[in-house]
Design a protein around this motif. Structure first.
Motif, PDB file in Angstrom:
ATOM      1  N   ALA A   1       0.844  -1.185   0.000  1.00 56.44           N
ATOM      2  CA  ALA A   1       0.000   0.000   0.000  1.00 56.44           C
ATOM      3  C   ALA A   1       0.885   1.242   0.000  1.00 56.44           C
ATOM      4  N   ALA A   2       0.302   2.391  -0.402  1.00 58.80           N
ATOM      5  CA  ALA A   2       1.067   3.633  -0.489  1.00 58.80           C
ATOM      6  C   ALA A   2       1.540   4.075   0.896  1.00 58.80           C
ATOM      7  N   GLY A   3       0.728   3.958   1.915  1.00 54.57           N
ATOM      8  CA  GLY A   3       1.134   4.280   3.279  1.00 54.57           C
ATOM      9  C   GLY A   3       1.350   5.753   3.527  1.00 54.57           C
ATOM     10  N   LYS A   4       0.558   6.616   2.887  1.00 53.44           N
ATOM     11  CA  LYS A   4       0.725   8.049   3.072  1.00 53.44           C
ATOM     12  C   LYS A   4       0.487   8.460   4.516  1.00 53.44           C
ATOM     13  N   HIS A   5      -0.477   7.841   5.149  1.00 56.62           N
ATOM     14  CA  HIS A   5      -0.851   8.226   6.501  1.00 56.62           C
ATOM     15  C   HIS A   5      -0.512   7.134   7.525  1.00 56.62           C
ATOM     16  N   ALA A   6       0.341   6.182   7.125  1.00 58.20           N
ATOM     17  CA  ALA A   6       0.679   5.083   8.022  1.00 58.20           C
ATOM     18  C   ALA A   6       1.525   5.588   9.192  1.00 58.20           C
ATOM     19  N   ILE A   7       1.218   5.074  10.370  1.00 55.83           N
ATOM     20  CA  ILE A   7       1.955   5.444  11.572  1.00 55.83           C
ATOM     21  C   ILE A   7       2.808   4.255  11.985  1.00 55.83           C
ATOM     22  N   ALA A   8       4.060   4.550  12.338  1.00 54.92           N
ATOM     23  CA  ALA A   8       4.993   3.498  12.764  1.00 54.92           C
ATOM     24  C   ALA A   8       5.693   3.963  14.029  1.00 54.92           C
ATOM     25  N   GLU A   9       6.340   3.027  14.664  1.00 49.97           N
ATOM     26  CA  GLU A   9       7.030   3.293  15.920  1.00 49.97           C
ATOM     27  C   GLU A   9       8.534   3.232  15.691  1.00 49.97           C
ATOM     28  N   CYS A  10       9.241   4.208  16.261  1.00 55.65           N
ATOM     29  CA  CYS A  10      10.707   4.201  16.178  1.00 55.65           C
ATOM     30  C   CYS A  10      11.212   3.001  16.975  1.00 55.65           C
ATOM     31  N   ASP A  11      12.104   2.219  16.367  1.00 55.79           N
ATOM     32  CA  ASP A  11      12.613   1.019  17.023  1.00 55.79           C
ATOM     33  C   ASP A  11      13.583   1.334  18.157  1.00 55.79           C
ATOM     34  N   ARG A  12      14.049   2.551  18.247  1.00 54.47           N
ATOM     35  CA  ARG A  12      15.004   2.890  19.292  1.00 54.47           C
ATOM     36  C   ARG A  12      14.324   3.600  20.470  1.00 54.47           C
ATOM     37  N   CYS A  13      13.550   4.657  20.210  1.00 54.19           N
ATOM     38  CA  CYS A  13      12.970   5.423  21.322  1.00 54.19           C
ATOM     39  C   CYS A  13      11.517   5.050  21.604  1.00 54.19           C
ATOM     40  N   GLY A  14      10.818   4.448  20.646  1.00 59.13           N
ATOM     41  CA  GLY A  14       9.463   3.985  20.878  1.00 59.13           C
ATOM     42  C   GLY A  14       8.379   5.009  20.591  1.00 59.13           C
ATOM     43  N   PHE A  15       8.733   6.230  20.181  1.00 56.90           N
ATOM     44  CA  PHE A  15       7.720   7.237  19.843  1.00 56.90           C
ATOM     45  C   PHE A  15       7.117   6.933  18.482  1.00 56.90           C
TER      46      PHE A  15
ATOM     47  N   LYS B   1      26.114  -2.495   7.060  1.00 60.13           N
ATOM     48  CA  LYS B   1      25.034  -3.459   6.838  1.00 60.13           C
ATOM     49  C   LYS B   1      23.704  -2.858   7.271  1.00 60.13           C
ATOM     50  N   ASN B   2      22.689  -3.052   6.453  1.00 64.00           N
ATOM     51  CA  ASN B   2      21.344  -2.622   6.807  1.00 64.00           C
ATOM     52  C   ASN B   2      20.792  -3.633   7.809  1.00 64.00           C
ATOM     53  N   VAL B   3      20.485  -3.179   9.028  1.00 64.65           N
ATOM     54  CA  VAL B   3      20.068  -4.087  10.095  1.00 64.65           C
ATOM     55  C   VAL B   3      18.553  -4.133  10.254  1.00 64.65           C
ATOM     56  N   ASN B   4      17.826  -3.548   9.296  1.00 66.04           N
ATOM     57  CA  ASN B   4      16.367  -3.584   9.281  1.00 66.04           C
ATOM     58  C   ASN B   4      15.771  -2.941  10.535  1.00 66.04           C
ATOM     59  N   ILE B   5      16.329  -1.826  10.947  1.00 65.40           N
ATOM     60  CA  ILE B   5      15.815  -1.048  12.066  1.00 65.40           C
ATOM     61  C   ILE B   5      15.417   0.313  11.531  1.00 65.40           C
ATOM     62  N   LEU B   6      14.194   0.732  11.821  1.00 65.48           N
ATOM     63  CA  LEU B   6      13.719   2.044  11.411  1.00 65.48           C
ATOM     64  C   LEU B   6      13.728   2.966  12.619  1.00 65.48           C
ATOM     65  N   VAL B   7      14.383   4.122  12.476  1.00 62.45           N
ATOM     66  CA  VAL B   7      14.500   5.057  13.586  1.00 62.45           C
ATOM     67  C   VAL B   7      14.089   6.452  13.122  1.00 62.45           C
ATOM     68  N   CYS B   8      13.716   7.297  14.098  1.00 65.38           N
ATOM     69  CA  CYS B   8      13.341   8.683  13.799  1.00 65.38           C
ATOM     70  C   CYS B   8      14.601   9.503  13.535  1.00 65.38           C
ATOM     71  N   SER B   9      14.404  10.754  13.139  1.00 65.96           N
ATOM     72  CA  SER B   9      15.557  11.587  12.791  1.00 65.96           C
ATOM     73  C   SER B   9      16.405  11.922  14.008  1.00 65.96           C
ATOM     74  N   SER B  10      15.821  11.987  15.212  1.00 70.65           N
ATOM     75  CA  SER B  10      16.628  12.285  16.393  1.00 70.65           C
ATOM     76  C   SER B  10      17.420  11.061  16.861  1.00 70.65           C
ATOM     77  N   CYS B  11      16.968   9.861  16.565  1.00 69.48           N
ATOM     78  CA  CYS B  11      17.696   8.639  16.956  1.00 69.48           C
ATOM     79  C   CYS B  11      18.658   8.170  15.875  1.00 69.48           C
ATOM     80  N   TRP B  12      18.490   8.656  14.653  1.00 68.32           N
ATOM     81  CA  TRP B  12      19.339   8.204  13.549  1.00 68.32           C
ATOM     82  C   TRP B  12      20.740   8.767  13.687  1.00 68.32           C
ATOM     83  N   GLU B  13      21.723   7.961  13.395  1.00 61.06           N
ATOM     84  CA  GLU B  13      23.116   8.395  13.384  1.00 61.06           C
ATOM     85  C   GLU B  13      23.803   7.748  12.201  1.00 61.06           C
ATOM     86  N   PRO B  14      24.757   8.450  11.596  1.00 57.99           N
ATOM     87  CA  PRO B  14      25.463   7.850  10.464  1.00 57.99           C
ATOM     88  C   PRO B  14      26.327   6.680  10.932  1.00 57.99           C
ATOM     89  N   ASP B  15      26.679   5.845   9.988  1.00 57.80           N
ATOM     90  CA  ASP B  15      27.516   4.689  10.308  1.00 57.80           C
ATOM     91  C   ASP B  15      28.867   5.164  10.829  1.00 57.80           C
TER      92      ASP B  15
END
Length: 125
Positions: free
Chosen positions: A6-20, A35-49
């Motif tokens: 599905a397009a998921g324009k309005h889909a809500i997901a949870e950050c895998d690190r902080c839970g928001f 390596k892509n570890v299949n973890i989705l994080v928000c912009s405040s939890c994201w850090e470069p490799d």
């Protein structure tokens, strides 16, 4: 042919690190050690490799030995007590000088501070 997802324009997901909760499209994939570890994080939890985790992945040529080395003969050519050759340079820090008290006979120590303190006269008026 329809899309598999599905397009998921309005889909809500949870950050895998902080839970928001965030919109799914605002979450970013986390990459650890290239390596892509299949973890989705928000912009405040994201850090470069971290680049230090990539050590050892690429070959590094860092030779330590010299090709055709030659010994330092200048010490013997100038004489032990005469010129001293390339070993005339002394260095030291705290305490000043390179020799310890128990090996003064073995290691000459010319790095001794010699100073004079003058007289000070204070006149109170």
């Amino acid at each position: 042919m329809p899309s598999q997802y599905a397009a998921g324009k309005h889909a809500i997901a949870e950050c895998d690190r902080c839970g928001f909760q965030y919109k799914l499209r605002y979450l970013r994939k986390l990459v650890i050690k290239t390596k892509n570890v299949n973890i989705l994080v928000c912009s405040s939890c994201w850090e470069p490799d971290q680049p230090q985790l990539s050590l050892g992945l690429y070959p590094v040529n860092d030779p330590q030995a010299l090709r055709d080395p030659r010994p330092d003969n200048s010490y013997y050519e100038d004489g032990n007590n005469g010129g001293g050759g390339s070993r005339m340079i002394q260095w030291g820090w705290n305490p000043i000088g390179g020799a310890r008290n128990d090996d003064d006979g073995l290691t000459p120590n010319d790095l001794v501070i010699i100073c004079d303190v003058g007289d000070v006269t204070v006149t109170v008026i």
